[in-house]
Structure formats: structure tokens, C-alpha cells
Design an enzyme around this catalytic site. Sequence first.
Site, PDB file in Angstrom:
ATOM      1  NE  ARG A 183     -17.021  13.218   1.571  1.00  0.00           N
ATOM      2  CZ  ARG A 183     -15.821  12.813   1.160  1.00  0.00           C
ATOM      3  NH1 ARG A 183     -15.707  12.061   0.089  1.00  0.00           N
ATOM      4  NH2 ARG A 183     -14.732  13.149   1.833  1.00  0.00           N
TER       5      ARG A 183
ATOM      6  CG  ASP B 282      -7.304 -11.132   4.543  1.00  0.00           C
ATOM      7  OD1 ASP B 282      -7.190 -10.295   5.471  1.00  0.00           O
ATOM      8  OD2 ASP B 282      -8.233 -11.092   3.716  1.00  0.00           O
ATOM      9  CB  VAL B 283      -4.296  -8.562   8.396  1.00  0.00           C
ATOM     10  CG1 VAL B 283      -5.628  -7.833   8.192  1.00  0.00           C
ATOM     11  CG2 VAL B 283      -3.728  -8.268   9.768  1.00  0.00           C
TER      12      VAL B 283
ATOM     13  CG  ASN C 196      -4.698  14.223   3.815  1.00  0.00           C
ATOM     14  OD1 ASN C 196      -5.267  13.203   3.452  1.00  0.00           O
ATOM     15  ND2 ASN C 196      -4.352  15.176   2.979  1.00  0.00           N
TER      16      ASN C 196
ATOM     17  CE  LYS D 172     -10.833  10.826   8.319  1.00  0.00           C
ATOM     18  NZ  LYS D 172      -9.421  11.137   7.956  1.00  0.00           N
TER      19      LYS D 172
ATOM     20  N   GLY E  91       0.825  -1.206   0.000  1.00  0.00           N
ATOM     21  CA  GLY E  91       0.000   0.000   0.000  1.00  0.00           C
ATOM     22  C   GLY E  91       0.856   1.252   0.000  1.00  0.00           C
TER      23      GLY E  91
ATOM     24  CE1 TYR F 147      -9.646   3.288   8.561  1.00  0.00           C
ATOM     25  CE2 TYR F 147      -9.816   5.673   8.668  1.00  0.00           C
ATOM     26  CZ  TYR F 147      -9.055   4.535   8.530  1.00  0.00           C
ATOM     27  OH  TYR F 147      -7.692   4.643   8.381  1.00  0.00           O
TER      28      TYR F 147
ATOM     29  CE  LYS G  99      -6.370   2.298  11.456  1.00  0.00           C
ATOM     30  NZ  LYS G  99      -5.450   1.247  10.933  1.00  0.00           N
TER      31      LYS G  99
ATOM     32  CE  LYS H 131      -2.038  -1.324  -4.988  1.00  0.00           C
ATOM     33  NZ  LYS H 131      -2.387  -0.426  -3.862  1.00  0.00           N
TER      34      LYS H 131
END
Length: 362
Positions: A267, A71-72, A178, A137, A23, A145, A149, A51
Site C-alpha cells: 500500500r 483536545d491536545v 508493533n 514510522k 487509547g 504520519y 511523528k 471511552k
Amino acid sequence: MKADPKVKKFLKGKRAMVIGGTGSWGSELVRQLVGLYELEEIRIFSRGEHKQVEMRRVYNDEHGVRYIIGDVRDAQAVDLAMKGVNVVFNLAALKHVPVAEENVWEAVQTNIHGPHNVVTAAMHHGVDVAVQVSTDKAVDPINLYGYTKGAAEKIFTSANYSPSKPKGTRFVCVRGGNVLSTAGSVIPLFKHLIAKHNKLTITDKRMSRYFMRVEEAIGLVLKAMVETVGGEVFVMKMPGAKITDLAEVMKEELGNKSTKIEYIGVRPGEKLYEVLVSKNEAHRTVADGDYYVILPEVFLKNFTSNAYKKHKPIKMEEYNSMNTAQLNKKGILEMLEKDGWLDEENDADFSTLFSPYKENHK
């Protein structure tokens, strides 16, 4: 970019596992690990075959990089892949707010069960350090989300006080804002909108965000790995900017006289500004150079009387993207130029993520 001496000493001859290694954050972490440090092996653990194939063309056995499809969310796969590893970085996440809202259980499995699987495997194999990458977040969350987290942070920080934890194993979190080049970031989105539709969309005029370059973000990850006692959340001090100023700069540089800015309304699940240290965390947050360190609620006295006894709590109610140092339009322009976002070839496909550093010790 130069290697950090403390990080170099810590990592020399060790095996690292990067979960979510293909990623945006993971690619930069691998690039720094390969190009700046001298590890025995770097294991890339991710579920995206395409990837991995792309990354393999740049980093292979010659660089000490090994690829594992997994996969985690699969506890057994994570455990098997972690055997013999010294340092683990968990960057795997289902991170887009609307996607998480529409796929609740998938988000829970990846963002909560995943970190739990990482912690369990790290304890089983007695790794030196496990680092969980988090997000603003997670602070006072208002969407799924963020809740997931936040839960992941608790899983990692509380693991330091588990009776099952081997002596010497440490768990730490890194909380970022960000990051310019990550998928879903507002900057590549704005560039795409200008190129394809000759317009920009902003949800609210009051919107502000932190901004940091991915190289800086990974610097924070490596610092936390070296400096942690176990249980802290590391936060980088970073500038903020008004989204309207960012849009106007990108319009001037990439658009034309007919480029429009449209306001579409906030949003669901979106905040007007980002918070990296909440009001409930400020009293146990200390400053450490370019970083803030949020000390854990559990056994807080042990931290203030030992490892952080010379550090004083910060004198602010909370740390957010409005009360941090602000970038003006000139500063935003310099940031975009430095990261190459005003170049025609740098678009939102992130094709340059796997480019290696020139300095290579392998």
C-alpha cells in the site's frame, strides 16, 4: 506484573497527566499506574466522551483518577489541565497511515501542534518529566504520519535546550514497534478477517514487523521517565517476525482448510520492514540492558562524557525488524497464546483494555 522499585519511588505521591489516556497504550499505562504505583492523582485528558465513561466505570475518584475532556490541539485546554502536574505522558495521535494521508492538516495539528502544546504547558508549569510516545514510522519516514511523528520527536528532544525550560524539567521520547493489542495492529486485523471472511490479506511476502506486548511497551515508557537525562529517544530491543509466518500460524489456529491467504500488493506509504534505529542514528546510539538509547545530536558531548560515559555505541548499521532476533512459528504461537489472541472472547473491540490489575495500592 510487579511494580518497578525505581518507578514506584519516583511516582509516589505525585500527580500524573495521561494525554490520550483512553487509547490502547493509554489504557495500559493507567492500569499500571493505578494498580502498581501510589500516585496522588492521575488525570485522563482525551476528547472521547464514550471511552472516558467506560473507563470511569472501572477507575474513579476512589482510585485517584480524574477525567478531563479536551483536545491536545487546544493549547489553552492542555495548559489549564496541566496545572499542578508532576509527570506528563503524551500518547495522543492521529496514527493510521491512510487517515493521515487523506486528512493532512488534521494529522499536523494533532501530531505536531499537539506535542508543541504539551511542551509549552510543561515548561509553563515546571513539570518534572514529559514523555512523548513515538513510533518506528518516524524513522526515515515515507508517509505523512511518519513525518509528523518525527517532527514531534524533534519538538520534545530540542525542548531540553530551550532557554525557557525550567531547571529540572526533562523531555524524553519513547519509540516503539508493533504493539499486539493496539487498534490497527495486524493481529486483530487478521483475526477479524478470518472470522468474517475466512481469508487473510498480506501486502508482500517479504514483509516483516517487530512485535511487543503492550505491557512491555508501557514498561519502556516508565523506564524512560525515570532514567532520562533529557533529550534521549528510548527504544526497546524486541523480536521481529515474518508476516507470512504470522499469517500461517493464525490460519492454522483460527481458520480451517478453506482459509485463504491473498497477496494484495504494498500500500502507499507502507514499508517492507520496520526500523527503530536508523543508519544516521546508530553512531550515537548506546545499549542499556533490554533497551537502546539514542542520544541527541545537540550537546552530544555532554551525554558521552557524563550520563552515558560508560556506554559504547552499538555495532550495527541500523536496527530493524529483519536484523533483530526472529520469532519462528513456535515463538509466534507462544506470543499469541500469552496475549490471549487465540481465545474466542479476545477480539478486535479491545473491551478488556480497562480491566484493572489485581494488585492495587489505592
